[in-house]
Scaffold this motif. Structure first.
Motif, short mmCIF file in Angstrom:
data_model
loop_
_atom_site.label_atom_id
_atom_site.label_comp_id
_atom_site.label_asym_id
_atom_site.label_seq_id
_atom_site.Cartn_x
_atom_site.Cartn_y
_atom_site.Cartn_z
N LEU A 124 -56.30 -96.67 23.67
CA LEU A 124 -58.08 -96.49 22.23
C LEU A 124 -57.26 -97.77 21.19
O LEU A 124 -58.93 -97.93 21.06
CB LEU A 124 -57.63 -95.41 21.60
CG LEU A 124 -57.59 -93.75 22.11
CD1 LEU A 124 -57.44 -92.51 21.30
CD2 LEU A 124 -59.10 -93.85 23.22
N GLY B 226 -64.06 -96.06 16.99
CA GLY B 226 -63.58 -94.60 17.64
C GLY B 226 -62.42 -94.24 17.30
O GLY B 226 -61.85 -92.85 16.74
N ALA B 227 -61.25 -94.99 17.32
CA ALA B 227 -59.69 -95.02 16.93
C ALA B 227 -59.74 -94.44 15.98
O ALA B 227 -58.86 -92.96 15.81
CB ALA B 227 -58.90 -96.00 18.21
N LEU C 135 -61.48 -93.07 13.59
CA LEU C 135 -61.83 -91.45 13.45
C LEU C 135 -60.75 -90.85 14.17
O LEU C 135 -60.38 -89.35 13.72
CB LEU C 135 -62.98 -91.27 14.17
CG LEU C 135 -64.19 -92.37 13.87
CD1 LEU C 135 -65.30 -92.07 13.86
CD2 LEU C 135 -64.72 -92.09 11.54
N GLN C 136 -59.92 -90.61 15.29
CA GLN C 136 -59.39 -90.19 15.94
C GLN C 136 -58.08 -90.19 15.86
O GLN C 136 -56.99 -89.13 16.14
CB GLN C 136 -59.71 -90.47 17.79
CG GLN C 136 -61.27 -90.19 17.66
CD GLN C 136 -61.77 -90.80 19.27
OE1 GLN C 136 -60.62 -91.75 20.15
NE2 GLN C 136 -62.65 -90.93 19.86
N ALA D 236 -59.75 -83.42 22.14
CA ALA D 236 -59.80 -83.50 20.76
C ALA D 236 -60.91 -84.91 21.14
O ALA D 236 -61.83 -85.29 20.14
CB ALA D 236 -58.61 -83.97 20.61
N LEU D 237 -60.94 -85.64 21.59
CA LEU D 237 -61.85 -86.61 21.65
C LEU D 237 -63.41 -86.64 21.59
O LEU D 237 -64.31 -86.76 21.18
CB LEU D 237 -61.69 -87.63 23.08
CG LEU D 237 -59.90 -88.82 22.66
CD1 LEU D 237 -59.45 -89.48 23.95
CD2 LEU D 237 -59.84 -89.43 21.74
N THR E 237 -68.99 -88.10 15.84
CA THR E 237 -68.95 -89.12 15.86
C THR E 237 -67.74 -89.79 17.00
O THR E 237 -67.99 -91.14 16.42
CB THR E 237 -68.02 -89.12 14.85
OG1 THR E 237 -67.48 -87.64 14.41
CG2 THR E 237 -68.86 -89.84 13.42
N ALA E 238 -67.03 -88.58 17.26
CA ALA E 238 -65.71 -89.10 18.35
C ALA E 238 -66.67 -89.92 19.80
O ALA E 238 -65.90 -90.00 20.60
CB ALA E 238 -64.30 -88.30 18.29
N LEU F 174 -69.31 -90.88 21.35
CA LEU F 174 -69.25 -92.02 21.62
C LEU F 174 -67.98 -92.87 22.17
O LEU F 174 -68.19 -93.05 23.14
CB LEU F 174 -70.56 -93.04 20.78
CG LEU F 174 -71.01 -93.95 21.43
CD1 LEU F 174 -71.71 -94.82 22.74
CD2 LEU F 174 -71.11 -95.27 20.00
N GLY F 175 -67.30 -92.93 21.62
CA GLY F 175 -66.84 -93.42 21.79
C GLY F 175 -65.31 -93.21 22.79
O GLY F 175 -65.09 -93.57 23.79
N ALA F 176 -65.66 -91.70 22.57
CA ALA F 176 -64.62 -90.45 23.57
C ALA F 176 -65.54 -91.96 25.47
O ALA F 176 -64.42 -91.91 26.72
CB ALA F 176 -64.46 -89.33 23.63
N GLN G 94 -63.82 -94.65 26.47
CA GLN G 94 -62.56 -94.32 26.48
C GLN G 94 -62.19 -93.90 28.03
O GLN G 94 -61.07 -93.39 28.45
CB GLN G 94 -61.51 -93.93 24.90
CG GLN G 94 -61.84 -94.88 24.13
CD GLN G 94 -61.73 -94.26 23.23
OE1 GLN G 94 -61.51 -92.44 22.82
NE2 GLN G 94 -62.21 -94.84 21.50
N ARG H 160 -60.33 -95.23 30.55
CA ARG H 160 -59.51 -95.59 29.95
C ARG H 160 -58.46 -94.54 30.17
O ARG H 160 -57.26 -94.29 30.46
CB ARG H 160 -58.80 -95.83 28.42
CG ARG H 160 -59.44 -97.42 28.62
CD ARG H 160 -59.81 -98.32 26.94
NE ARG H 160 -59.58 -99.06 27.27
CZ ARG H 160 -59.10 -100.08 26.77
NH1 ARG H 160 -58.07 -100.26 27.32
NH2 ARG H 160 -59.12 -101.29 27.54
#
Lengths: 354, 354
Positions: A263, A272-273, A275-276, B262-263, B268-269, B271-273, B276, B279
């Motif tokens: 992440l 994002g990380a 926040l996570q 969780a992601l 908020t999470a 977009l990041g997810a 990812q 990954r």
């Protein structure tokens, strides 16, 4: 202990004893957790340990007189072996077990070293009639509902007959703890077919597949099924169970660490990380604490809740509530009935020396 | 098989045989992977299986004549039990083993069902002198360097002496596979102290702690140490090993699934997810494939690389390269020397019937 009856006001099957001296943060956090359990959850505990120190902590929480204390001068350190405690009849666990034997309480909470707590309580509480060896049951955080897993390490060299008894212990525990009316029981082995496994599990399979009253046997399960919630109860010997449980711990740690690394490896993912991060911590905590938060030693004349050695006050409070719930639902008697129903000759139950 | 010598042009200790018929995607992906291994990595394979089908696939890859074929009409299906294969001397694995016994090759690659491949190759290749039972070694993806783990399931009911032999097998394998000059060997058990464990591991500890030539024994390790890279080789019996390995698989799956949840739980999470997701997939793939990508059956007169049943061409190619490397480094002979050095009476090695 002549004054005990006076202090406690008679016997009480829903009262629990707490080993104030066991755990990395004993007695401070243990006493604090016991106070929470008593005040917020209506648990009626007895604290066992060095009375002067316990009184000091109770006073600091303004709780003097709220919780009875039974003195036990001897303390078994966390890093002492299982045998060390056996030689010490005045250790807090030994004294706590005596209180249970005498009927002042019916469950014990300890955050002391698992090996020591198991050895001492096995010696002092003894196996309930028909149970050859005790087993530690833990609850695995599977979805949609959890799985009871036993034996997590009490009995390393189990015999097939013991695995059948563990199936009964686990069934009784899943009913009380998970509220499952007819828990499905799986046998942990390698390969799903009947003939698979080592000698121990092949024989245990035969015994379980033959009608065991009160046990709903669902056949073999594999290591990969442990966390899928395929069955309600998974039975294994204490060696395999302990290895599997600690393997889960290690694997989850590795996965979370790798995930964290993945992440934060790219710049896009970094925000994002951030926040996570709290979520990751929470996840690992959930998997860790639900799995290792506590085991329950079943099959003795009294239930022993073994809280995690690193427990702080909330963990101890949760263990106290669990012990009280198990005592209230008369888990020992429930196991006894199940065992009695399956004994080849239904001998009258041996009278307890209470 | 009278024509074999003619086709293959004499014996060859670095040649490998590939079971074209084993695996979920056999023979198509197996043959395709074998072609990659031959063309891109200089491996010299022999394909064993239904010659007409193999020839068709080779033709489709424009590779007719590049790889010798030995016919074996009989096919053991993936879901057939271990015993099914035993009764069939014309199965592709059985024929492949015979090629090794006769010296046409020294290692076998199969993506067939593990139980079947182990049973057949145990019967047909037999244990090398001094090795009572074979073991499956896998490489766990620990950091900073991987750990060899055995037995992953070949020998469920092991004796203490076998665990000592597994330590020798694992040491030889770690040297060849990981390039570690003096691999440190741990014994998987419950509790780190010498007296901990079940009967099997307590006795194995005594034997390993007494001088075993060529084995650097580092003591007990627990399930939680399996993925920490604490030692280079972890030894256990095939029952515990298989349970532990599958438990890792299950735990990693659960952790990745939970993590994914969780992601994506908060906006908020999300977009990041999304960024990812690839990954996460990669991570699970890495943990899955490195752990289960293939086991190597050690201790027989010939090395057997057991590729994952679901292997596609690249997985088969990697297994072929591994088999060639193991053959080149004369792993069987290396194990033989280690075993011979530790036999109570150094008998002259039994002559092989090659």
């Amino acid at each position: 202990m002549t004054e005990t009856a006076g202090i406690l006001g008679g016997t009480d099957s829903e009262r629990i004893v707490v080993d104030a001296m066991g755990g990395d943060h004993a007695p401070g956090e243990v006493v604090a957790g016991t106070i929470i359990a008593a005040r917020e959850h209506g648990v009626r505990p007895i604290l066992v340990g060095q009375a002067a120190r316990i009184r000091q902590i109770l006073a600091a929480h303004d709780a003097l007189g709220e919780i009875p204390i039974v003195n036990a001068e001897d303390v078994v350190a966390m890093d002492e072996g299982a045998l060390a405690g056996l030689r010490r009849p005045r250790s807090s666990v030994a004294v706590a077990c005596r209180l249970i034997r005498r009927g002042y309480a019916s469950a014990l909470v300890s955050a002391g070293s698992t090996g020591g707590v198991v050895a001492t309580s096995r010696l002092r509480l003894r196996g309930q009639p028909g149970v050859t060896r005790p087993a530690i049951a833990v609850v695995l955080p599977t979805r949609p509902r959890p799985t009871v897993f036993l034996d997590a390490g009490a009995t390393a060299d189990a015999k097939p007959e013991m695995l059948v008894q563990f199936a009964m212990l686990g069934t009784a525990y899943a009913r009380v703890r998970l509220g499952v009316e007819t828990p499905r029981v799986g046998l942990l082995t390698i390969g799903e077919e009947a003939g698979k496994g080592d000698k121990l599990t092949r024989r245990a399979y035969e015994l379980l597949a033959g009608d065991v009253e009160g046990v709903d046997f669902a056949g073999n399960v594999e290591g990969s099924d442990l966390l899928t919630g395929k069955v309600d109860v998974v039975v294994t010997d204490g060696f395999t169970g302990n290895v599997a449980l600690k393997t889960i711990e290690g694997a989850v740690r590795l996965a979370v660490a790798e995930m964290r690394q993945a992440l934060t490896a790219s710049r896009t993912a970094k925000l994002g990380a951030l926040l996570q991060r709290r979520r990751l911590r929470h996840l690992r905590h959930r998997l860790d604490s639900e799995t290792y938060g506590g085991g329950v030693l079943l099959g003795l004349n009294g239930t022993v809740v073994i809280a995690h050695g690193s427990s702080h006050a909330p963990g101890v409070a949760a263990a106290c509530v669990l012990a009280r719930d198990l005592a209230q639902s008369r888990i020992v008697e429930q196991i006894g009935e199940r065992i009695a129903a399956n004994r080849p000759h239904r001998l009258p139950r041996r009278e307890e020396s209470r």
